[in-house]
Design a protein around this motif. Structure first.
Motif, PDB file in Angstrom:
ATOM      1  N   ASN A  49       6.881  -0.620  15.388  1.00  0.00           N
ATOM      2  CA  ASN A  49       5.463  -0.258  15.425  1.00  0.00           C
ATOM      3  C   ASN A  49       4.600  -1.378  14.841  1.00  0.00           C
ATOM      4  O   ASN A  49       3.592  -1.768  15.436  1.00  0.00           O
ATOM      5  N   TYR A  50       4.979  -1.914  13.672  1.00  0.00           N
ATOM      6  CA  TYR A  50       4.205  -2.995  13.053  1.00  0.00           C
ATOM      7  C   TYR A  50       4.238  -4.248  13.919  1.00  0.00           C
ATOM      8  O   TYR A  50       3.225  -4.941  14.052  1.00  0.00           O
ATOM      9  N   LEU A  51       5.376  -4.546  14.528  1.00  0.00           N
ATOM     10  CA  LEU A  51       5.477  -5.719  15.396  1.00  0.00           C
ATOM     11  C   LEU A  51       4.623  -5.544  16.652  1.00  0.00           C
ATOM     12  O   LEU A  51       3.940  -6.474  17.091  1.00  0.00           O
ATOM     13  N   ARG A  52       4.634  -4.344  17.213  1.00  0.00           N
ATOM     14  CA  ARG A  52       3.828  -4.067  18.407  1.00  0.00           C
ATOM     15  C   ARG A  52       2.339  -4.218  18.081  1.00  0.00           C
ATOM     16  O   ARG A  52       1.580  -4.818  18.853  1.00  0.00           O
ATOM     17  N   ILE A  53       1.929  -3.693  16.923  1.00  0.00           N
ATOM     18  CA  ILE A  53       0.529  -3.809  16.504  1.00  0.00           C
ATOM     19  C   ILE A  53       0.140  -5.275  16.354  1.00  0.00           C
ATOM     20  O   ILE A  53      -0.923  -5.706  16.814  1.00  0.00           O
ATOM     21  N   SER A  54       1.004  -6.067  15.715  1.00  0.00           N
ATOM     22  CA  SER A  54       0.687  -7.464  15.447  1.00  0.00           C
ATOM     23  C   SER A  54       0.533  -8.269  16.731  1.00  0.00           C
ATOM     24  O   SER A  54      -0.315  -9.163  16.813  1.00  0.00           O
ATOM     25  N   TYR A  55       1.351  -7.981  17.733  1.00  0.00           N
ATOM     26  CA  TYR A  55       1.350  -8.757  18.978  1.00  0.00           C
ATOM     27  C   TYR A  55       0.403  -8.203  20.045  1.00  0.00           C
ATOM     28  O   TYR A  55       0.388  -8.702  21.173  1.00  0.00           O
ATOM     29  N   THR A  56      -0.391  -7.171  19.735  1.00  0.00           N
ATOM     30  CA  THR A  56      -1.212  -6.498  20.738  1.00  0.00           C
ATOM     31  C   THR A  56      -2.086  -7.460  21.533  1.00  0.00           C
ATOM     32  O   THR A  56      -2.099  -7.426  22.769  1.00  0.00           O
ATOM     33  N   ALA A  57      -2.829  -8.318  20.840  1.00  0.00           N
ATOM     34  CA  ALA A  57      -3.769  -9.215  21.524  1.00  0.00           C
ATOM     35  C   ALA A  57      -3.041 -10.181  22.451  1.00  0.00           C
ATOM     36  O   ALA A  57      -3.490 -10.450  23.567  1.00  0.00           O
ATOM     37  N   LEU A  58      -1.901 -10.708  22.000  1.00  0.00           N
ATOM     38  CA  LEU A  58      -1.140 -11.638  22.837  1.00  0.00           C
ATOM     39  C   LEU A  58      -0.565 -10.932  24.058  1.00  0.00           C
ATOM     40  O   LEU A  58      -0.525 -11.494  25.152  1.00  0.00           O
ATOM     41  N   ASN A  59      -0.110  -9.695  23.888  1.00  0.00           N
ATOM     42  CA  ASN A  59       0.457  -8.942  25.013  1.00  0.00           C
ATOM     43  C   ASN A  59      -0.597  -8.653  26.077  1.00  0.00           C
ATOM     44  O   ASN A  59      -0.310  -8.722  27.275  1.00  0.00           O
ATOM     45  N   ILE A  60      -1.810  -8.325  25.653  1.00  0.00           N
ATOM     46  CA  ILE A  60      -2.870  -8.011  26.608  1.00  0.00           C
ATOM     47  C   ILE A  60      -3.200  -9.233  27.462  1.00  0.00           C
ATOM     48  O   ILE A  60      -3.414  -9.126  28.670  1.00  0.00           O
ATOM     49  N   LEU A  61      -3.221 -10.419  26.830  1.00  0.00           N
ATOM     50  CA  LEU A  61      -3.565 -11.642  27.560  1.00  0.00           C
ATOM     51  C   LEU A  61      -2.353 -12.297  28.218  1.00  0.00           C
ATOM     52  O   LEU A  61      -2.494 -13.294  28.923  1.00  0.00           O
ATOM     53  N   GLY A  62      -1.140 -11.765  27.960  1.00  0.00           N
ATOM     54  CA  GLY A  62       0.070 -12.322  28.550  1.00  0.00           C
ATOM     55  C   GLY A  62       0.468 -13.672  27.971  1.00  0.00           C
ATOM     56  O   GLY A  62       1.014 -14.516  28.669  1.00  0.00           O
ATOM     57  N   LEU A  63       0.198 -13.877  26.681  1.00  0.00           N
ATOM     58  CA  LEU A  63       0.479 -15.164  26.032  1.00  0.00           C
ATOM     59  C   LEU A  63       1.558 -15.028  24.956  1.00  0.00           C
ATOM     60  O   LEU A  63       1.550 -15.776  23.976  1.00  0.00           O
ATOM     61  N   GLU A  64       2.523 -14.105  25.128  1.00  0.00           N
ATOM     62  CA  GLU A  64       3.504 -13.809  24.082  1.00  0.00           C
ATOM     63  C   GLU A  64       4.297 -15.044  23.655  1.00  0.00           C
ATOM     64  O   GLU A  64       4.578 -15.232  22.479  1.00  0.00           O
ATOM     65  N   LYS A  65       4.697 -15.878  24.617  1.00  0.00           N
ATOM     66  CA  LYS A  65       5.583 -17.016  24.327  1.00  0.00           C
ATOM     67  C   LYS A  65       4.838 -18.354  24.309  1.00  0.00           C
ATOM     68  O   LYS A  65       5.455 -19.408  24.374  1.00  0.00           O
ATOM     69  N   GLU A  66       3.506 -18.314  24.254  1.00  0.00           N
ATOM     70  CA  GLU A  66       2.732 -19.552  24.334  1.00  0.00           C
ATOM     71  C   GLU A  66       2.418 -20.162  22.971  1.00  0.00           C
ATOM     72  O   GLU A  66       2.274 -21.372  22.850  1.00  0.00           O
ATOM     73  N   TYR A  67       2.279 -19.323  21.946  1.00  0.00           N
ATOM     74  CA  TYR A  67       1.804 -19.809  20.641  1.00  0.00           C
ATOM     75  C   TYR A  67       2.718 -19.363  19.514  1.00  0.00           C
ATOM     76  O   TYR A  67       3.224 -18.241  19.511  1.00  0.00           O
ATOM     77  N   LEU A 104     -10.648  -8.961  25.201  1.00  0.00           N
ATOM     78  CA  LEU A 104     -10.270  -8.409  23.895  1.00  0.00           C
ATOM     79  C   LEU A 104     -11.322  -7.436  23.382  1.00  0.00           C
ATOM     80  O   LEU A 104     -10.994  -6.424  22.764  1.00  0.00           O
ATOM     81  N   LYS A 105     -12.590  -7.727  23.645  1.00  0.00           N
ATOM     82  CA  LYS A 105     -13.657  -6.852  23.169  1.00  0.00           C
ATOM     83  C   LYS A 105     -13.614  -5.507  23.885  1.00  0.00           C
ATOM     84  O   LYS A 105     -13.819  -4.457  23.271  1.00  0.00           O
ATOM     85  N   SER A 106     -13.312  -5.516  25.193  1.00  0.00           N
ATOM     86  CA  SER A 106     -13.247  -4.252  25.934  1.00  0.00           C
ATOM     87  C   SER A 106     -12.080  -3.387  25.462  1.00  0.00           C
ATOM     88  O   SER A 106     -12.143  -2.165  25.553  1.00  0.00           O
ATOM     89  N   LYS A 107     -11.021  -4.020  24.941  1.00  0.00           N
ATOM     90  CA  LYS A 107      -9.883  -3.267  24.406  1.00  0.00           C
ATOM     91  C   LYS A 107     -10.094  -2.870  22.948  1.00  0.00           C
ATOM     92  O   LYS A 107      -9.234  -2.222  22.342  1.00  0.00           O
ATOM     93  N   GLY A 108     -11.200  -3.305  22.332  1.00  0.00           N
ATOM     94  CA  GLY A 108     -11.510  -2.926  20.953  1.00  0.00           C
ATOM     95  C   GLY A 108     -10.768  -3.718  19.900  1.00  0.00           C
ATOM     96  O   GLY A 108     -10.613  -3.257  18.770  1.00  0.00           O
ATOM     97  N   LEU A 109     -10.309  -4.914  20.237  1.00  0.00           N
ATOM     98  CA  LEU A 109      -9.510  -5.689  19.279  1.00  0.00           C
ATOM     99  C   LEU A 109     -10.338  -6.624  18.409  1.00  0.00           C
ATOM    100  O   LEU A 109      -9.801  -7.240  17.496  1.00  0.00           O
ATOM    101  N   LEU A 110     -11.626  -6.747  18.676  1.00  0.00           N
ATOM    102  CA  LEU A 110     -12.444  -7.664  17.890  1.00  0.00           C
ATOM    103  C   LEU A 110     -13.311  -6.946  16.860  1.00  0.00           C
ATOM    104  O   LEU A 110     -14.085  -7.583  16.159  1.00  0.00           O
ATOM    105  N   SER A 111     -13.177  -5.630  16.756  1.00  0.00           N
ATOM    106  CA  SER A 111     -13.973  -4.900  15.770  1.00  0.00           C
ATOM    107  C   SER A 111     -13.106  -4.600  14.550  1.00  0.00           C
ATOM    108  O   SER A 111     -11.979  -4.138  14.664  1.00  0.00           O
TER     109      SER A 111
END
Length: 136
Positions: A49-67, A104-111
């Motif tokens: 659960n904590y790992l999923r929360i931490s990677y949420t923004a990267l998963n949405i943009l499809g950048l899991e293995k980029e950074y 990210l803003k539409s998914k509520g990740l920047l608030s």
């Protein structure tokens, strides 16, 4: 923040939640998460659960293995720190590409989640819990 050399590009983002503060650095890499010098899975106690929360923004943009993600987290517990890391990564991704901001803003990740613990009041046991009433 942008450096001249393409290899040493570092993107910064700060996230906060409850009393936790996470300073996030994104560098081009293979998707490693390092928190306070410890591998992220180990630091977050292998909690999916904590790992999923931490990677949420990267998963949405499809950048899991980029950074590669380097985090300095302090204060609070693991829940607050995981949410702070999520916000820090989202803010750093906005520095990388301004077009990421709309997604990210539409998914509520920047608030920032501004809920914090309410202070204890005198005459009460906790913030709102009163001592037991006795009629006699």
């Amino acid at each position: 923040m942008l450096n001249i050399h393409k290899k040493n590009v570092i993107y910064l983002g700060t996230g906060r939640r409850k009393t936790s503060v996470a300073r996030v650095k994104l560098t081009p890499g293979s998707g490693k998460l390092i928190i306070n010098g410890i591998p992220g899975e180990s630091y977050l106690q292998f909690s999916p659960n904590y790992l999923r929360i931490s990677y949420t923004a990267l998963n949405i943009l499809g950048l899991e293995k980029e950074y590669d993600i380097h985090v300095k987290a302090r204060g609070g517990g693991l829940t607050g720190q995981a949410d702070a890391i999520k916000l820090g990564i989202a803010r750093a991704l906005c520095n990388i590409n301004p077009e990421n901001r709309t997604t990210l803003k539409s998914k509520g990740l920047l608030s920032r989640d501004s809920r914090i613990k309410e202070r204890k009041k005198y005459g009460l046991r906790k913030a709102r819990k009163a001592p037991q009433y006795s009629k006699r």
